[in-house]
Design a protein around this motif. Structure first.
Motif: not given
Length: 415
Positions: A299-326
């Motif tokens: 999932x990280x590979x297929x979403x590499x164009x989405x800016x990452x974000x600091x992890x929020x428990x309990x999740x292991x992959x998070x994204x920055x959605x402040x600009x374009x949503x997701x």
């Protein structure tokens, strides 16, 4: 004579309801707790005619609810199951809650004031805290006030069934969501609610969990058709794919066979003979560590164009959605018979803050009993059909693609 007429009127009402409808319908409420849970309504005739909110549990072996206070008198326990009755043995052995935290129940293992009543204490495990306690099984009376047939909700008669239900004081439910004072078992156990449904209400559960706390979803008991607005002429069953329900030797819950998880044409294999469970108590899908790592990596590979974000428990992959949503690729669960249960963005990505969204799956550890436990976030606004008559499971994938949702059922009563 008066009591005879009252009984006769009730029987006529039940027969009328049975002839008029093939299913019962009740609202499903989402509770805004740290781990969202879902409840539904049922009516009871003890200690007086009233309704209670019951937590929905697809795995519980029997139902239990608040129905009496602790008092030093046997009358506090209505219609108890006695120690010598086969139901007592059943609920202590074959159809019991199982946990190493629970000591074996005995005839004298509950509070002293009940010892002389010859009651049958049995173990329960709280779905909220995981703690073990005991209840007193009783012969209860469940009532449903809304039947459903021909696309109309009718509320003039009662459908009555008589399950064996554990009784316990109200304080047992202090850790539960506000107003929830019981557990409604929708499992395949012979002491769960579906086992007590009688013709013409078949042992079929249509479950549609809401994604919002403001508007209820819907639970159908019995065969369809089922309709949701705005397409009130489209039977939801026509949108479903079907696969076999699988039995599990240690559970009365619902299991399906998943061979692989596919993300953007890349397949992640699920070990042979691994089990996939459907749970109304787990908020997010839990994956065994090996599968989890592969899913997050892909999932990280297929979403590499989405800016990452600091992890929020309990999740292991998070994204920055402040600009374009997701918007992310679908996740397909490939079932044993080749069918695909598609999990789209609405059910795969959790918006945890205004600017951060996370992939809504969690690591269940390297030695988890089940390879996959499908959590509720993944099937909110999906229509699920558990057919105990022919052991099949129907699923719709997201109803949002059909411009409807689980909160779109019309509960307006037709007189």
């Amino acid at each position: 004579m008066q009591s005879y007429m009252l009984v006769l009127i009730q029987i006529i009402a039940i027969v009328h309801d049975a002839l008029a409808s093939s299913s019962l319908v009740v609202p499903v409420n989402k509770h805004a707790t740290a781990n969202p849970l879902y409840s539904t309504l049922a009516y009871f005739n003890y200690p007086q005619y009233h309704q209670q909110n019951l937590l929905i549990d697809l795995d519980a072996p029997f139902m239990w609810r608040s129905s009496f206070p602790h008092q030093e008198m046997c009358e506090a326990c209505p219609n108890p199951v006695r120690c010598e009755e086969f139901q007592c043995t059943d609920l202590r052995t074959t159809f019991s809650y199982v946990s190493p935290l629970c000591p074996p129940p005995t005839n004298n293992s509950i509070d002293d004031e009940y010892n002389y009543c010859e009651i049958c204490p049995v173990n329960i495990i709280s779905p909220v805290t995981g703690e073990c306690s005991q209840v007193i099984p009783t012969y209860d009376q469940f009532m449903f006030t809304r039947s459903y047939g021909g696309g109309k909700v009718i509320s003039r008669n009662l459908y009555v069934t008589y399950p064996t239900v554990g009784s316990t004081p109200a304080w047992t439910f202090d850790p539960f969501p506000s107003s929830v004072v019981g557990v409604i078992a929708l499992s395949s156990s012979p002491y769960a609610l579906p086992a007590y449904l009688r013709n013409p209400v078949n042992r079929i559960i249509g479950l549609c969990l809401p994604s919002t706390v403001s508007t209820p979803g819907v639970l159908f008991l019995g065969n369809g058709p089922y309709y949701l607005n705005p397409e009130s002429n489209v039977d939801i069953r026509s949108l479903l794919s079907y696969t076999d329900l699988l039995k599990h030797p240690k559970s009365f819950g619902y299991f399906i066979g998943v061979n692989a998880i596919v993300i953007k044409n890349r397949s992640i294999n699920v070990p042979a003979n691994a089990t996939t469970k459907i749970s109304t108590l787990d908020p997010y899908t839990k994956l065994g560590t090996d599968i989890y790592n592969d899913v997050v990596r892909r999932f990280s590979r297929v979403t590499k164009r989405i800016p990452p974000a600091k992890l929020v428990a309990p999740f292991g992959l998070c994204f920055n959605t402040s600009v374009n949503g997701i918007k992310v690729p679908d996740i397909d669960l490939v079932l044993e018979d080749g069918k695909k249960w598609t999990i789209s963005t609405a059910n795969s990505i959790k918006q945890v803050t205004e600017d951060v969204a996370c992939l809504a799956v969690v690591d269940n550890g390297p030695t988890s009993e089940h390879a996959i436990v499908v959590g509720t976030y993944q099937f909110e606004d999906n229509f699920l059909l558990f057919n105990l008559e022919n052991s099949t499971f129907g699923f719709s994938s997201s109803l949002l693609h059909r411009h409807t949702s689980c909160s779109s059922f019309n509960f307006t009563v037709t007189q």
